[in-house]
Motif scaffolding. Structure first.
Motif, short mmCIF file in Angstrom:
data_model
loop_
_atom_site.label_atom_id
_atom_site.label_comp_id
_atom_site.label_asym_id
_atom_site.label_seq_id
_atom_site.Cartn_x
_atom_site.Cartn_y
_atom_site.Cartn_z
N GLN A 69 0.81 -1.22 0.00
CA GLN A 69 0.00 0.00 0.00
C GLN A 69 0.84 1.27 0.00
O GLN A 69 0.30 2.37 0.07
N GLU A 70 2.16 1.11 -0.08
CA GLU A 70 3.08 2.26 -0.04
C GLU A 70 2.70 3.29 -1.10
O GLU A 70 2.58 2.97 -2.28
N GLY A 71 2.50 4.53 -0.67
CA GLY A 71 2.21 5.63 -1.59
C GLY A 71 0.77 5.72 -2.04
O GLY A 71 0.41 6.67 -2.73
N LYS A 72 -0.07 4.78 -1.66
CA LYS A 72 -1.48 4.82 -2.04
C LYS A 72 -2.27 5.58 -0.99
O LYS A 72 -1.95 5.52 0.20
N PRO A 73 -3.33 6.27 -1.41
CA PRO A 73 -4.13 6.99 -0.41
C PRO A 73 -4.90 6.02 0.48
O PRO A 73 -5.26 4.92 0.07
N ARG A 74 -5.13 6.45 1.71
CA ARG A 74 -5.92 5.65 2.65
C ARG A 74 -7.40 5.89 2.34
O ARG A 74 -7.86 7.01 2.32
N PRO A 75 -8.15 4.82 2.10
CA PRO A 75 -9.58 4.99 1.84
C PRO A 75 -10.30 5.64 3.02
O PRO A 75 -9.91 5.46 4.18
N ALA A 76 -11.35 6.38 2.72
CA ALA A 76 -12.15 7.04 3.75
C ALA A 76 -12.66 6.03 4.77
O ALA A 76 -12.96 4.88 4.43
N ARG A 134 1.75 -4.98 5.91
CA ARG A 134 2.93 -5.33 6.72
C ARG A 134 2.53 -5.66 8.16
O ARG A 134 1.88 -4.84 8.83
N PRO A 135 2.94 -6.83 8.65
CA PRO A 135 2.57 -7.19 10.02
C PRO A 135 3.14 -6.25 11.07
O PRO A 135 2.49 -5.99 12.08
N ASP A 136 4.34 -5.70 10.85
CA ASP A 136 4.90 -4.77 11.82
C ASP A 136 4.10 -3.48 11.88
O ASP A 136 3.89 -2.92 12.95
N HIS A 137 3.58 -3.04 10.75
CA HIS A 137 2.72 -1.85 10.75
C HIS A 137 1.37 -2.16 11.41
O HIS A 137 0.83 -1.31 12.13
N LEU A 138 0.85 -3.36 11.17
CA LEU A 138 -0.40 -3.75 11.79
C LEU A 138 -0.29 -3.66 13.31
O LEU A 138 -1.15 -3.07 13.97
#
Length: 92
Positions: free
Chosen positions: A60-67, A75-79
């Motif tokens: 998802q790097e660089g993609k906008p976060r959906p509303a 990434r599990p570390d980000h989760l």
């Protein structure tokens, strides 16, 4: 406590009947590419929305976060980071 469900309707019922700190969901399920986003939007409309993290299978790097999503990651570390962030915000 963790509750695991496999359909959006089951998740919506759980959110209506119980109190949760957060929801971790996928986006593609039940044969639809966008079912996870539609689920989140229905929880907002039904006033059962909780902090929601989408844990997905693609970068998802660089993609906008959906509303209406607190976060989206593959990434599990980000989760883990996002879960801890919600816990801190909720003071759990």
């Amino acid at each position: 406590r963790v509750t695991s469900v496999t359909t959006s309707i089951a998740a919506e019922n759980e959110l209506r009947d119980n109190v949760f700190a957060m929801v971790i969901t996928d986006l593609k399920r039940e044969g639809k590419e966008t079912e996870g986003l539609e689920f989140v939007n229905r929880t907002v409309a039904a006033e059962t929305y909780r902090w929601t993290i989408a844990y997905v299978g693609t970068d998802q790097e660089g993609k906008p976060r959906p509303a209406n999503l607190f976060a989206i990651t593959n990434r599990p570390d980000h989760l883990i980071h996002y879960v801890c962030d919600i816990i801190e915000r909720e003071r759990l």
